[in-house]
Write a protein that holds these residues in place. Structure first.
Motif: not given
Length: 727
Positions: A614-619, A534-544, A575-584
């Protein structure tokens, strides 16, 4: 300027003339067309200046600048200024040949400051010497007049060699120039890393080697005093530069000679011999035709022929490190490392002696770690021994531990910043080779968790790896100190520079523990992760990356349950806002595979996600995008045209240490590298994705259309091909 002193600074007129020539070169590069009409006249002046200037050092600047200007013209579209035979003859005889000569300053350097001589010659810091710019001029002329220049210099080389043959002591410098001329003429392309990669077909290298290089080496290897040691250094250099062109038969005779030359008391000669052995051991033949990309050809001189040379070779190399002046000779240390890499299991009989020698060197450099390149190869050698010997004899790990723990503990107790990152890497490598923890490793664990250990950025990557090895080999110990381990995790997660390491640590816990064993800590861990995001979205890559391991170990429904336990309704958002965006953005083959398969499983195994189009399609579209992107990357590299050398990433960039000396940053040891375990070894990523999409498409056709609709048109076609191939 005849009245000037022979030595000393250039006279103001000489500096001004050099500036003028430099300006002409600028005109040439910036205003070529406008300058063309004046080029002939200017060239004539530069020429006249060069042919009338002596070899006195105070003219060096003027001469090197002027020769560079000639090279610029010879390499340009205006090379016709050199086309006539008499012009070429004049350049070769009056400009190139005299400036190729070994200067008295070089001789002094060879005798009085041998390390500087080595640095200038094999490490290429001599870009401004007369000899180096003359070599470049030969190459420039050869671009358009290779046949003529080769013929002119062949006559010249013959004359020089005849002079030498008539009086070896009096004319040794003639042979030195001949060596350089042959290298200048023959070497069209190449690097210090690969040696010659393109050569002049008009020069018979093997013939020159047999008649003029091998005899010098054989005589010196047999103990005969050469006319001058510079010639032996030249002969060794010749072998080093043309190592890819010299056939295996030459290797069989020349390597024993080079081993003998390690006995030379002359620092330049024994350093060159060590560097030549090291470079020759990296040469590989071409991979067999039709071999898949990434398959290496076999070594030109591999473990079997090397084995009989090991004892004298190792004895002499380690002996050199006790010689005054060569105690921290990086070329020698690198040669020791390369020998251990090529010999692999054949090192077994010599391991104890080697490790004892390495330990005494380590004890010596601990008091003043001043040579980062040398120290890197020292630890690289230890890592290479551990890697190759433990692979053959797993029981050897105990012996290594007994040998290495005492000096390593000294490094940790004295807190030698330059060495702690290396020590942690080798400790992790040894632990990974063990079945379980030894008493020594158990005792080492609590201090690793103290905050002071983690203050220095260079310690973080290897320490995390060491903790991961503890999780894998000593789970009960890690669980008994879980709060402290999670304290480390929290600290690492809080900084952008270290959050990827936090994820690695967490992944190691998922890999080795059952979810029940992590008990009440699972929800707080996820809570920390989500707050950080929530404070630092770029952590997404590490979290995924780490959540993908969680899915692989405990299933997709468990991940959704953990996210919902933090806050109801959170799973779909994350899953929609973090996982799908940072997985790549996840890096690493194994890690990306887990992220793709994890994305698919979240839709396939979690009904709540599958129902939410929406979530399924994004993932799923993120997963498709990753597979298609990686398919585009996997194009085979161009095959090499000649023999080549393996890349092992050990060109340690010590320039990063900066002029201020040592920078205790983290440097990865090539031979202690760890391999991530593939949690989906039985599946291929693309096939898994295509099959899952086909199954889901049969159940929910609209879902598949929604996924395809999110992809650009060209990617939609690629996806259809992929599905067809997997069907």
């Amino acid at each position: 300027g005849g009245g000037e002193e022979e030595e000393g600074e250039p006279a103001p007129t000489s500096v001004a003339q050099a500036e003028v020539v430099e300006t002409l070169a600028l005109f040439m590069s910036k205003y070529e067309e406008e300058f063309a009409p004046f080029l002939g006249v200017c060239l004539g002046h530069v020429w006249a200046l060069l042919t009338s200037t002596s070899l006195a050092p105070h003219f060096d600047l003027l001469v090197t600048t002027s020769i560079r200007f000639l090279t610029t013209v010879a390499s340009s579209v205006h090379h016709h200024h050199f086309a006539q035979a008499e012009v070429l003859l004049e350049v070769c005889q009056k400009i190139i040949a005299p400036n190729m000569a070994l200067l008295s300053a070089d001789e002094d350097l060879f005798d009085e400051n041998p390390f500087e001589y080595v640095r200038k010659d094999i490490e290429g810091s001599d870009a401004d010497t007369r000899r180096r710019v003359s070599v470049e001029l030969v190459r420039g002329l050869c671009r358009n007049y290779e046949t003529q220049v080769t013929q002119l210099f062949s006559t010249n080389i013959r004359t020089l060699l005849d002079q030498y043959a008539a009086d070896t002591r009096g004319h040794w410098k003639s042979k030195d120039v001949a060596f350089y001329l042959v290298i200048a003429l023959t070497l069209k392309g190449g690097t210090s890393k690969l040696g010659a990669t393109q050569t002049n077909a008009l020069v018979d290298l093997l013939d020159f080697y047999t008649k003029h290089v091998a005899p010098e080496l054989a005589a010196a290897a047999g103990g005969a005093a050469p006319p001058h040691p510079v010639l032996i250094a030249d002969a060794v250099k010749f072998v080093t530069v043309f190592r890819a062109q010299l056939p295996r038969g030459v290797y069989d005779t020349v390597l024993p000679m080079l081993v003998a030359l390690l006995d030379s008391p002359n620092l330049v000669v024994h350093t060159y011999a060590a560097a030549a052995i090291e470079r020759m051991l990296t040469v590989r033949e071409l991979a067999p035709p039709g071999a898949p990309p990434g398959v290496l050809g076999e070594r030109r001189f591999g473990a079997r022929p090397l084995s009989p040379l090991l004892e004298p070779l190792l004895t002499k190399l380690f002996g050199l490190l006790q010689l005054r002046g060569s105690e921290e000779n990086a070329h020698v240390m690198r040669a020791i490392m390369r020998v251990t890499v090529v010999a692999e299991g054949a090192m077994a009989p010599y391991v104890t002696v080697c490790v004892e020698a390495l330990k005494s060197i380590l004890a010596r450099v601990c008091s003043n770690p001043s040579n980062p390149t040398f120290n890197h190869f020292l630890f690289e050698t230890v890592a290479s021994l551990v890697k190759h010997i433990c692979a053959v004899t797993p029981a050897a790990v105990n012996a290594f531990e007994q040998l290495l723990f005492p000096p390593f503990q000294t490094v940790l107790q004295m807190d030698i910043a330059e060495f702690t990152p290396y020590v942690f890497q080798v400790l992790a490598q040894l632990l990974e080779a063990r079945d379980g923890l030894s008493a020594a490793y158990e005792a080492l664990f609590p201090p690793l968790l103290t905050p002071a250990m983690w203050e220095r950025p260079g310690n973080v990557p290897p320490l995390v790896r060491l903790l991961c090895a503890y999780a894998s080999k000593g789970k009960p110990l890690v669980l008994s100190k879980l709060e402290m381990v999670l304290g480390v995790f929290q600290k690492l997660l809080a900084r952008g520079a270290t959050d990827a390491h936090a994820a690695r640590l967490l992944s190691a816990l998922w890999r080795s523990c059952d979810l029940a064993e992590l008990g009440q800590y699972a929800t707080p861990i996820f809570d920390l992760c989500v707050r950080r995001a929530q404070g630092y979205k770029k952590v997404g890559t590490a979290l995924v990356a780490t959540w993908s391991v969680f899915v692989a170990r405990y299933g997709a429904p468990a991940l959704r349950a953990q996210l919902e336990a933090v806050q109801p309704g959170l799973a779909a958002m994350v899953l929609r806002g973090l996982w799908a965006e940072y997985a790549p953005h996840v890096k690493g083959v194994v890690e990306r595979k887990a992220a793709v398969i994890g994305s698919v499983r979240l839709v396939a195994e979690v009904p709540e996600v599958a129902r939410d189009a929406d979530t399924a399609g994004t993932l799923l579209s993120a997963a498709c995008g990753m597979v298609l992107a990686d398919a585009g990357v996997a194009v085979a590299p161009e095959p090499a045209a000649t023999a080549y050398e393996e890349e092992d990433g050990i060109d340690v960039d010590t320039s990063a240490a900066g002029a201020g000396g040592y920078n205790a940053a983290y440097v990865q040891l090539s031979f202690a590298a760890e391999a991530e375990t593939d949690l989906y070894a039985e599946h291929g990523t693309a096939t898994y994705l295509a099959r899952a999409l086909a199954q889901m498409g049969a159940r929910q056709p609209e879902l598949l259309q929604a996924v395809a609709g999110r992809l650009p048109a060209d990617k939609q076609q690629e996806l259809q091909k992929l599905m067809a191939a997997a069907a």
